[in-house]
Design an enzyme around this catalytic site. Structure first.
Site, short mmCIF file in Angstrom:
data_model
loop_
_atom_site.label_atom_id
_atom_site.label_comp_id
_atom_site.label_asym_id
_atom_site.label_seq_id
_atom_site.Cartn_x
_atom_site.Cartn_y
_atom_site.Cartn_z
N CYS A 1 6.52 21.21 -11.09
CA CYS A 1 5.36 21.81 -12.18
C CYS A 1 4.23 22.80 -11.21
O CYS A 1 3.48 23.34 -11.70
CB CYS A 1 4.95 20.86 -12.75
SG CYS A 1 3.74 19.61 -11.74
N THR B 1 -3.53 -7.94 11.09
CA THR B 1 -4.43 -7.54 10.10
C THR B 1 -5.85 -7.88 10.17
O THR B 1 -5.97 -8.96 10.65
CB THR B 1 -3.81 -7.60 8.55
OG1 THR B 1 -4.81 -7.11 7.70
CG2 THR B 1 -3.77 -9.02 8.25
N HIS C 1 0.82 -1.18 -0.07
CA HIS C 1 0.10 0.28 0.07
C HIS C 1 0.73 1.19 -0.02
O HIS C 1 0.19 2.48 0.10
CB HIS C 1 -0.96 0.04 1.29
CG HIS C 1 -1.79 -1.06 0.98
ND1 HIS C 1 -2.63 -1.72 2.10
CD2 HIS C 1 -2.43 -1.89 -0.05
CE1 HIS C 1 -3.64 -2.60 1.93
NE2 HIS C 1 -3.46 -2.81 0.36
N ASN D 1 -2.97 -12.03 16.48
CA ASN D 1 -3.95 -10.85 16.37
C ASN D 1 -4.53 -10.79 17.89
O ASN D 1 -4.45 -11.79 18.51
CB ASN D 1 -5.06 -11.02 15.36
CG ASN D 1 -5.71 -9.55 14.84
OD1 ASN D 1 -6.29 -8.86 15.76
ND2 ASN D 1 -5.69 -9.27 13.54
C1 BJW Z 1 -3.29 -6.14 16.65
C2 BJW Z 1 -2.80 -5.48 17.61
C3 BJW Z 1 -1.58 -5.87 18.61
C4 BJW Z 1 -4.36 -4.36 17.16
N1 BJW Z 1 -0.99 -7.15 18.00
N2 BJW Z 1 -2.72 -7.43 16.29
C5 BJW Z 1 -13.08 -8.07 -2.99
C6 BJW Z 1 -14.11 -7.95 -2.34
C7 BJW Z 1 -14.60 -6.69 -1.47
C8 BJW Z 1 -14.13 -5.55 -1.93
C9 BJW Z 1 -13.23 -5.62 -2.84
C10 BJW Z 1 -12.43 -6.75 -3.21
N3 BJW Z 1 -11.34 -6.35 -3.85
C11 BJW Z 1 -11.11 -5.00 -3.95
C12 BJW Z 1 -11.92 -4.52 -3.40
C13 BJW Z 1 -12.11 -2.96 -2.88
C14 BJW Z 1 -11.17 -2.66 -1.69
C15 BJW Z 1 -11.53 -3.56 -0.42
O1 BJW Z 1 -10.60 -4.35 0.07
N4 BJW Z 1 -12.62 -2.90 0.16
C16 BJW Z 1 -12.95 -3.78 1.31
C17 BJW Z 1 -12.85 -2.77 2.88
C18 BJW Z 1 -14.31 -4.51 1.16
N5 BJW Z 1 -9.99 -2.81 -2.24
C19 BJW Z 1 -9.11 -1.89 -2.92
O2 BJW Z 1 -9.68 -0.87 -3.31
C20 BJW Z 1 -7.93 -1.91 -3.34
N6 BJW Z 1 -7.70 -1.72 -4.77
C21 BJW Z 1 -8.25 -2.40 -5.59
O3 BJW Z 1 -8.91 -3.76 -5.19
O4 BJW Z 1 -7.96 -2.06 -7.04
C22 BJW Z 1 -8.54 -2.71 -8.04
C23 BJW Z 1 -8.20 -2.22 -9.20
C24 BJW Z 1 -7.60 -2.90 -10.41
C25 BJW Z 1 -7.24 -2.31 -11.63
C26 BJW Z 1 -7.21 -0.67 -11.70
C27 BJW Z 1 -7.90 -0.05 -10.54
C28 BJW Z 1 -8.35 -0.62 -9.28
C29 BJW Z 1 -6.88 -1.18 -2.88
C30 BJW Z 1 -6.99 -1.16 -1.27
C31 BJW Z 1 -6.14 0.06 -0.58
C32 BJW Z 1 -6.25 0.00 0.91
N7 BJW Z 1 -5.39 1.25 1.44
C33 BJW Z 1 -5.49 1.52 2.62
C34 BJW Z 1 -4.80 2.94 2.95
C35 BJW Z 1 -3.39 2.83 2.76
C36 BJW Z 1 -2.64 4.42 3.01
C37 BJW Z 1 -2.85 4.80 4.18
O5 BJW Z 1 -2.22 4.16 5.17
O6 BJW Z 1 -3.59 5.66 4.48
O7 BJW Z 1 -4.70 0.48 3.49
S1 BJW Z 1 -6.99 1.32 3.58
C38 BJW Z 1 -6.24 0.60 5.23
O8 BJW Z 1 -6.52 -0.51 5.17
C39 BJW Z 1 -4.62 0.48 4.78
C40 BJW Z 1 -4.40 -0.56 5.34
O9 BJW Z 1 -3.24 -1.16 4.90
C41 BJW Z 1 -5.60 -1.52 5.07
C42 BJW Z 1 -5.63 -2.94 5.90
O10 BJW Z 1 -5.80 -2.54 7.17
P1 BJW Z 1 -5.05 -3.37 8.51
O11 BJW Z 1 -3.76 -3.28 8.28
O12 BJW Z 1 -5.58 -4.72 8.43
O13 BJW Z 1 -5.64 -2.50 9.56
P2 BJW Z 1 -6.91 -2.67 10.36
O14 BJW Z 1 -6.92 -1.36 11.29
O15 BJW Z 1 -8.11 -2.97 9.56
O16 BJW Z 1 -6.72 -3.97 11.44
C43 BJW Z 1 -5.60 -3.99 12.34
C44 BJW Z 1 -5.59 -5.36 13.13
O17 BJW Z 1 -4.79 -5.32 14.18
C45 BJW Z 1 -7.19 -5.73 13.97
O18 BJW Z 1 -7.43 -7.00 13.35
C46 BJW Z 1 -6.90 -5.84 15.08
O19 BJW Z 1 -7.45 -6.69 16.00
C47 BJW Z 1 -5.53 -5.99 15.38
N8 BJW Z 1 -4.51 -5.47 16.35
N9 BJW Z 1 -3.33 -4.25 18.01
C48 BJW Z 1 -1.48 -7.66 17.10
N10 BJW Z 1 -0.93 -5.23 19.50
ZN ZN Z 2 4.75 17.98 -10.87
#
Ligand code: BJW
Ligand code: ZN
Length: 246
Positions: free
Chosen positions: A143, A181, A111, A206
């Site tokens: 730019c 995650t 990401h 997790n």
């Molecule tokens: C602990 C802890 C401790 C706490 N120890 N654990 C299929 C089905 C449905 C939807 C889709 C699909 N395919 C694609 C989609 C759409 C979408 C998506 O997935 N939506 C779902 C939400 C439904 N995906 C996209 O849009 C992706 N792109 C895409 O598919 O493109 C297609 C395409 C093709 C060709 C041309 C054009 C397009 C892109 C996804 C990008 C995600 N971006 C973000 C922001 C990044 C920048 C930033 O940081 O600001 O990424 S969103 C956010 O979520 C960030 C994270 O990396 C990501 C995942 O979150 P993560 O890391 O799992 O965090 P949390 O907070 O959710 O969970 C934390 C966990 O830790 C919890 O479980 C806690 O319990 C645990 N925890 N303390 C251990 N101490």
């Molecule tokens: Zn530029």
């Protein structure tokens, strides 16, 4: 423990939870909110087009929080694993840079990177660690158009070469570790399924169960900064014993 007399191939997927113990806020769940907005609502190209200053304030705030954070024992455990296992791949959804800061040499960034900015109009891209950013929103030195954080927002494609390398590693892995995650965001969340389909095992670390938990071969519930080092100490010991016997 070993696989046909060799060390296991290991692929790791990390998410925001691995950095929670370092003080980096997660996206979902308690303490994951920013002002009245959900981070996932600000992490979209539409939000940036509507209000680039608001989105940049969110990223500027996070950059300041992250700048004060240091890697925790879970990040350091992954560095040790990379140094010991000949076939080890670390894939992260995190943009915080803490794996690299810990000393991991090869990290597949799914990401992007919060410390890189790129131009919305030209090819300009650079590392930028200034906190706070000035001016906000920042402008391209080449730019004059808007800069944006070099991260992947919802609806945007992941880097295809990076994702292909991640898929390959998870398909070939004997063992997939899924750490901190929610396993909700695709396509990242599909990676552990590739390991399972190919006959490998999944271990999840997790504080809570996730949609992946029922498929996992073992779930280590608790903060990964505690559970991962403890698991690795034991696993490494077993590996050393089986290798010694040969
Ligand atoms: C602990 C802890 C401790 C706490 N120890 N654990 C299929 C089905 C449905 C939807 C889709 C699909 N395919 C694609 C989609 C759409 C979408 C998506 O997935 N939506 C779902 C939400 C439904 N995906 C996209 O849009 C992706 N792109 C895409 O598919 O493109 C297609 C395409 C093709 C060709 C041309 C054009 C397009 C892109 C996804 C990008 C995600 N971006 C973000 C922001 C990044 C920048 C930033 O940081 O600001 O990424 S969103 C956010 O979520 C960030 C994270 O990396 C990501 C995942 O979150 P993560 O890391 O799992 O965090 P949390 O907070 O959710 O969970 C934390 C966990 O830790 C919890 O479980 C806690 O319990 C645990 N925890 N303390 C251990 N101490
Ligand atoms: Zn530029």
């Amino acid at each position: 423990m070993t696989v046909g007399g060799r060390l296991p191939r290991v692929a790791v997927l990390t998410g925001a939870g691995i950095s929670a113990g370092s003080g980096v806020p997660t996206f979902r769940g308690a303490g994951g909110l920013w002002r009245q907005y959900h981070p996932q609502e600000l992490a979209t190209p539409e939000a940036f087009a509507r209000d680039p200053k608001l989105v940049w304030e969110f990223y500027d705030w996070r950059r300041q929080r992250i700048a004060a954070c240091r890697p925790n024992p879970a990040h350091l455990t992954l560095v040790e694993m990379e140094n010991i296992l000949p076939d080890f791949t670390l894939v992260t959804q995190n943009v915080d840079g803490l794996h690299t800061q810990a000393g991991s040499r090869r990290v597949l960034l799914l990401h992007g990177d919060i410390w890189t900015v790129r131009c919305t109009a030209c090819a300009f891209r650079e590392t930028n660690r200034q906190t706070p950013l000035e001016p906000l929103p920042p402008l391209c030195p080449q730019c004059g158009q808007l800069l944006r954080p070099d991260v992947v927002w919802f609806g945007e494609a992941l880097d295809s070469a990076v994702f292909a390398a991640a898929r390959r590693a998870f398909r070939q892995a004997d063992l997939a570790l899924v750490i901190g995650t929610s396993a909700l965001v695709y396509p990242a969340a599909e990676l552990p399924y590739l390991t399972k389909q190919a006959g490998g095992q999944i271990l999840e670390f997790n504080t809570e169960r996730t949609p992946l938990s029922s498929l996992a071969d073992a779930v280590f519930l608790g903060p990964s900064e505690e559970t991962l080092p403890a698991w690795w100490a034991e696993y490494r010991h077993q590996l050393e014993r089986t290798m010694d016997r040969r």
